[in-house]
Design a protein around this motif. Structure first.
Motif, PDB file in Angstrom:
ATOM      1  N   ARG A 342      15.513  13.770  -1.021  1.00 31.95           N
ATOM      2  CA  ARG A 342      16.146  12.704  -0.246  1.00 31.95           C
ATOM      3  C   ARG A 342      15.602  12.660   1.191  1.00 31.95           C
ATOM      4  NH1 ARG A 342      20.878  10.713  -2.534  1.00 31.95           N
ATOM      5  NH2 ARG A 342      20.717  10.938  -4.799  1.00 31.95           N
ATOM      6  N   SER A 343      14.323  12.871   1.317  1.00 34.89           N
ATOM      7  CA  SER A 343      13.655  12.811   2.615  1.00 34.89           C
ATOM      8  C   SER A 343      12.748  11.584   2.667  1.00 34.89           C
ATOM      9  CB  SER A 343      12.799  14.067   2.826  1.00 34.89           C
ATOM     10  OG  SER A 343      11.795  14.158   1.828  1.00 34.89           O
ATOM     11  N   PRO A 344      12.504  11.026   3.866  1.00 35.98           N
ATOM     12  CA  PRO A 344      11.553   9.911   3.993  1.00 35.98           C
ATOM     13  C   PRO A 344      10.120  10.443   3.944  1.00 35.98           C
ATOM     14  CG  PRO A 344      12.507  10.441   6.124  1.00 35.98           C
ATOM     15  CD  PRO A 344      13.175  11.348   5.133  1.00 35.98           C
ATOM     16  N   TYR A 345       9.712  10.848   2.761  1.00 39.66           N
ATOM     17  CA  TYR A 345       8.499  11.659   2.609  1.00 39.66           C
ATOM     18  C   TYR A 345       7.212  10.897   2.906  1.00 39.66           C
ATOM     19  CZ  TYR A 345       7.795   9.544  -2.035  1.00 39.66           C
ATOM     20  OH  TYR A 345       7.573   8.672  -3.070  1.00 39.66           O
ATOM     21  N   LEU A 346       7.181   9.596   2.609  1.00 37.96           N
ATOM     22  CA  LEU A 346       5.957   8.846   2.902  1.00 37.96           C
ATOM     23  C   LEU A 346       5.826   8.542   4.390  1.00 37.96           C
ATOM     24  CD1 LEU A 346       5.714   6.434  -0.170  1.00 37.96           C
ATOM     25  CD2 LEU A 346       4.443   8.541   0.299  1.00 37.96           C
ATOM     26  N   ALA A 347       6.944   8.305   5.063  1.00 34.95           N
ATOM     27  CA  ALA A 347       6.894   8.160   6.521  1.00 34.95           C
ATOM     28  C   ALA A 347       6.428   9.467   7.152  1.00 34.95           C
ATOM     29  CB  ALA A 347       8.271   7.766   7.059  1.00 34.95           C
ATOM     30  N   GLY A 348       6.879  10.602   6.578  1.00 33.94           N
ATOM     31  CA  GLY A 348       6.441  11.900   7.082  1.00 33.94           C
ATOM     32  C   GLY A 348       4.965  12.136   6.850  1.00 33.94           C
ATOM     33  N   ALA A 349       4.471  11.727   5.682  1.00 35.51           N
ATOM     34  CA  ALA A 349       3.044  11.889   5.399  1.00 35.51           C
ATOM     35  C   ALA A 349       2.200  11.045   6.344  1.00 35.51           C
ATOM     36  CB  ALA A 349       2.762  11.504   3.951  1.00 35.51           C
ATOM     37  N   ALA A 350       2.643   9.802   6.595  1.00 38.04           N
ATOM     38  CA  ALA A 350       1.905   8.927   7.511  1.00 38.04           C
ATOM     39  C   ALA A 350       1.873   9.510   8.914  1.00 38.04           C
ATOM     40  CB  ALA A 350       2.536   7.536   7.519  1.00 38.04           C
ATOM     41  N   GLN A 351       3.011  10.070   9.348  1.00 36.43           N
ATOM     42  CA  GLN A 351       3.060  10.663  10.686  1.00 36.43           C
ATOM     43  C   GLN A 351       2.145  11.880  10.775  1.00 36.43           C
ATOM     44  OE1 GLN A 351       4.332  13.571  12.275  1.00 36.43           O
ATOM     45  NE2 GLN A 351       3.892  12.638  14.271  1.00 36.43           N
ATOM     46  N   THR A 352       2.086  12.658   9.710  1.00 34.43           N
ATOM     47  CA  THR A 352       1.209  13.830   9.691  1.00 34.43           C
ATOM     48  C   THR A 352      -0.261  13.421   9.752  1.00 34.43           C
ATOM     49  OG1 THR A 352       2.845  15.080   8.410  1.00 34.43           O
ATOM     50  CG2 THR A 352       0.567  15.878   8.367  1.00 34.43           C
ATOM     51  N   VAL A 353      -0.620  12.378   9.026  1.00 33.38           N
ATOM     52  CA  VAL A 353      -2.005  11.885   9.078  1.00 33.38           C
ATOM     53  C   VAL A 353      -2.345  11.397  10.485  1.00 33.38           C
ATOM     54  CG1 VAL A 353      -3.558  10.073   8.258  1.00 33.38           C
ATOM     55  CG2 VAL A 353      -2.105  11.301   6.627  1.00 33.38           C
ATOM     56  N   LEU A 354      -1.413  10.666  11.107  1.00 34.27           N
ATOM     57  CA  LEU A 354      -1.645  10.208  12.481  1.00 34.27           C
ATOM     58  C   LEU A 354      -1.847  11.402  13.416  1.00 34.27           C
ATOM     59  CD1 LEU A 354      -1.696   8.037  14.721  1.00 34.27           C
ATOM     60  CD2 LEU A 354       0.811   8.230  14.806  1.00 34.27           C
ATOM     61  N   GLY A 355      -1.008  12.414  13.266  1.00 28.94           N
ATOM     62  CA  GLY A 355      -1.152  13.602  14.103  1.00 28.94           C
ATOM     63  C   GLY A 355      -2.480  14.280  13.896  1.00 28.94           C
ATOM     64  N   ALA A 356      -2.922  14.385  12.645  1.00 25.36           N
ATOM     65  CA  ALA A 356      -4.207  15.024  12.358  1.00 25.36           C
ATOM     66  C   ALA A 356      -5.359  14.249  12.981  1.00 25.36           C
ATOM     67  CB  ALA A 356      -4.396  15.149  10.852  1.00 25.36           C
ATOM     68  N   VAL A 357      -5.300  12.925  12.906  1.00 21.34           N
ATOM     69  CA  VAL A 357      -6.365  12.094  13.488  1.00 21.34           C
ATOM     70  C   VAL A 357      -6.459  12.322  14.996  1.00 21.34           C
ATOM     71  CG1 VAL A 357      -7.035   9.711  14.010  1.00 21.34           C
ATOM     72  CG2 VAL A 357      -6.302  10.335  11.694  1.00 21.34           C
ATOM     73  N   VAL A 358      -5.311  12.334  15.674  1.00 20.53           N
ATOM     74  CA  VAL A 358      -5.314  12.525  17.130  1.00 20.53           C
ATOM     75  C   VAL A 358      -5.811  13.919  17.496  1.00 20.53           C
ATOM     76  CG1 VAL A 358      -3.864  12.634  19.196  1.00 20.53           C
ATOM     77  CG2 VAL A 358      -3.470  10.846  17.485  1.00 20.53           C
ATOM     78  N   VAL A 359      -5.310  14.941  16.810  1.00 20.13           N
ATOM     79  CA  VAL A 359      -5.706  16.318  17.111  1.00 20.13           C
ATOM     80  C   VAL A 359      -7.211  16.508  16.885  1.00 20.13           C
ATOM     81  CG1 VAL A 359      -5.492  18.714  16.330  1.00 20.13           C
ATOM     82  CG2 VAL A 359      -3.441  17.323  16.679  1.00 20.13           C
ATOM     83  N   ILE A 360      -7.713  16.017  15.769  1.00 22.13           N
ATOM     84  CA  ILE A 360      -9.140  16.170  15.472  1.00 22.13           C
ATOM     85  C   ILE A 360      -9.991  15.384  16.462  1.00 22.13           C
ATOM     86  CG2 ILE A 360     -10.922  15.639  13.763  1.00 22.13           C
ATOM     87  CD1 ILE A 360      -8.822  16.277  11.593  1.00 22.13           C
ATOM     88  N   ALA A 361      -9.521  14.201  16.867  1.00 12.65           N
ATOM     89  CA  ALA A 361     -10.264  13.400  17.836  1.00 12.65           C
ATOM     90  C   ALA A 361     -10.387  14.127  19.172  1.00 12.65           C
ATOM     91  CB  ALA A 361      -9.580  12.052  18.029  1.00 12.65           C
TER      92      ALA A 361
END
Length: 482
Positions: A342-361
């Motif tokens: 019962r978690s917003p798992y796809l919103a969490g996945a999208a946020q994690t991808v955004l974080g990874a993009v920023v960190v790697i950049a």
């Protein structure tokens, strides 16, 4: 303007787990987001070096200001049931354009506060590994591993996150209590206990404005209690209680810990020690009054403090993303809730991808994980959340003028107006002392300060576009749930 048209129910789709969180659970999320140990060991020494022994009062004043804000904020929480938190409140009081702009500002604020901290996770882990084992490790793999760990914790159920944060929060606050106890028990510090720091002559000094700016930043995220309304037990009581508890605890705890560290060195020596070695101030104090083992433990707990803050912000962002997907502003797919957890798992996945993009950049650009990834990404987020608090305070009296209610004038007018004035001062203090936070050039600082207002203006443009091209989304924005 009507914003209360109910959304049609969606059959056979999992929703957030209602009735899962009590007052303590929500408070753990909020206080963990503030990262008390990290704020104290990493930032409080700078406040002491700038404001002297009057620094503890800055945290008390910030806490009082936010408590005044909470009066009107929590009064409104009993009337607004939408999961949109800040943007729903602002929509009710100031209209849909301001509400949609506030939604973008909230996404900037919470994402900025979380993603930047992955840089801090990397450097804190580096420092801990070096202090304990003499090892030098790269920061990027640590930050990426942290992204995966936080994604998994957010993917699990909300009560899993609450239990995890409860353990981490008790640990990080416990080490600070241990430090304070050591100072008080062993003769009251270097020169005996003193309350000179609370006298006007030591409070109102040239560095007071900078101390207040740091103090307000130390409370970032406290208002996120209302984000968990849909998952709270008896939210009309739970949410206000958690809000007041978080503000009171942070304000009193911060002031007490800073005061005890000042006692550990003495009124005159502490300013010199904080100025010469701010990163080592708390470690030196706990080594002297408790022992070297406690300093080693503090190094480890700073890392867990950062992780707790990341998880708290991650959960808040996920619920904002879920709300905006349900509104139709973000893609509908982000509004899916996991059938088991019962978690917003796809919103969490999208946020994690955004974080990874920023960190790697930032890593690819050769940026410093602390001075640039942390400070440059956190600063617009901090300003955005403080601006949201201000706009929400302005919205409260406008909202209560339009509805029938039994709230008193103190809660609906006096406190919100006072909070508006005080938060305006706080926002000005932060903006005018931004160089103390970032250590960057005036050009970079101008950009960092300008991001939040630019995003708000972009949100106003988005609102106009939705009104023209997707009127059904615009009219239903921040509507009350069934």
């Amino acid at each position: 303007m009507s914003t209360t048209a109910p959304r049609p129910p969606v059959e056979d789709e999992p929703t957030l787990r209602t009735g899962s969180l009590g007052t303590a659970d929500i408070a753990f999320f909020v206080v963990s987001a503030a990262a008390p140990l990290t704020v104290m060991a990493g930032v409080a020494p700078i406040a002491i070096s700038l404001g002297g022994i009057g620094a503890p009062v800055g945290y008390l004043l910030a806490g009082i200001t936010l408590a005044v804000f909470a009066v009107g904020f929590t009064a409104m929480s009993r009337h607004v049931r939408s999961g949109g938190a800040f943007y729903a409140y602002i929509t009710r009081g100031l209209g849909r354009p301001a509400g949609i702009a506030a939604a973008l500002l909230a996404m900037l604020g919470y994402n900025g506060m979380e993603i930047g901290v992955y840089g801090l996770l990397g450097t804190a882990t580096q420092d801990t590994a070096h202090a304990l084992f003499g090892a030098d490790i790269p920061w990027l793999p640590v930050s990426l591993a942290g992204l995966l760990l936080i994604w998994y914790a957010g993917y699990r159920s909300i009560d899993f996150g609450a239990k995890l944060l409860g353990v981490l929060l008790v640990a990080e606050t416990g080490i600070l209590v241990l430090l304070a106890g050591g100072v008080l028990i062993k003769g009251g510090g270097a020169e005996g206990l003193s309350l000179d720091g609370f006298t006007p002559g030591n409070v109102f000094v040239p560095g007071t404005a900078a101390v207040l700016a740091f103090a307000f930043a130390a409370f970032t995220g406290f208002e996120s209690t209302v984000i968990y309304r849909r998952e709270a037990r008896n939210p009309d009581r739970t949410v206000p209680r958690a809000t007041y508890f978080a503000v009171a605890f942070l304000g009193l705890f911060y002031a007490f810990v800073v005061w005890t560290v000042i006692q550990a060195f003495g009124d005159e020596a502490v300013v010199k020690a904080a100025g010469s070695d701010p990163a080592g101030l708390f470690f030196s104090a706990i080594t002297t009054y408790v022992g070297g083992w406690a300093a080693d433990l503090m190094h480890v707990l700073i890392v867990t403090s950062v992780l707790a803050s990341l998880l708290a912000f991650h959960n808040a962002i996920n619920r904002y993303g879920l709300g905006l997907a349900e509104e139709g502003v973000l893609p509908k797919v982000l509004g899916r809730v996991h059938g088991r957890h019962r978690s917003p798992y796809l919103a969490g996945a999208a946020q994690t991808v955004l974080g990874a993009v920023v960190v790697i950049a930032f890593a690819a650009a050769g940026a410093d994980p602390y001075a640039q990834l942390l400070l440059w990404v956190n600063t617009p987020g901090m300003i955005g959340l403080l601006a949201l608090q201000l706009i929400a305070a302005i919205a409260v009296p406008f909202y209560f003028r339009r509805i029938r209610h039994e709230e008193g004038v103190l809660r609906t007018v006096v406190a919100p107006v006072a909070a508006t004035v005080l938060l305006s001062v706080a926002l000005v203090l932060v903006a005018t002392h931004i160089d103390v936070f970032t250590g960057a050039s005036p050009f970079v600082n101008t950009i960092l300060v300008g991001v939040a207002p630019a995003v708000f203006v972009l949100g106003l443009a988005l609102a106009a576009r939705l009104r023209r091209r997707r009127p059904e989304v615009y009219e239903g924005f921040a509507s009350e749930p069934n």
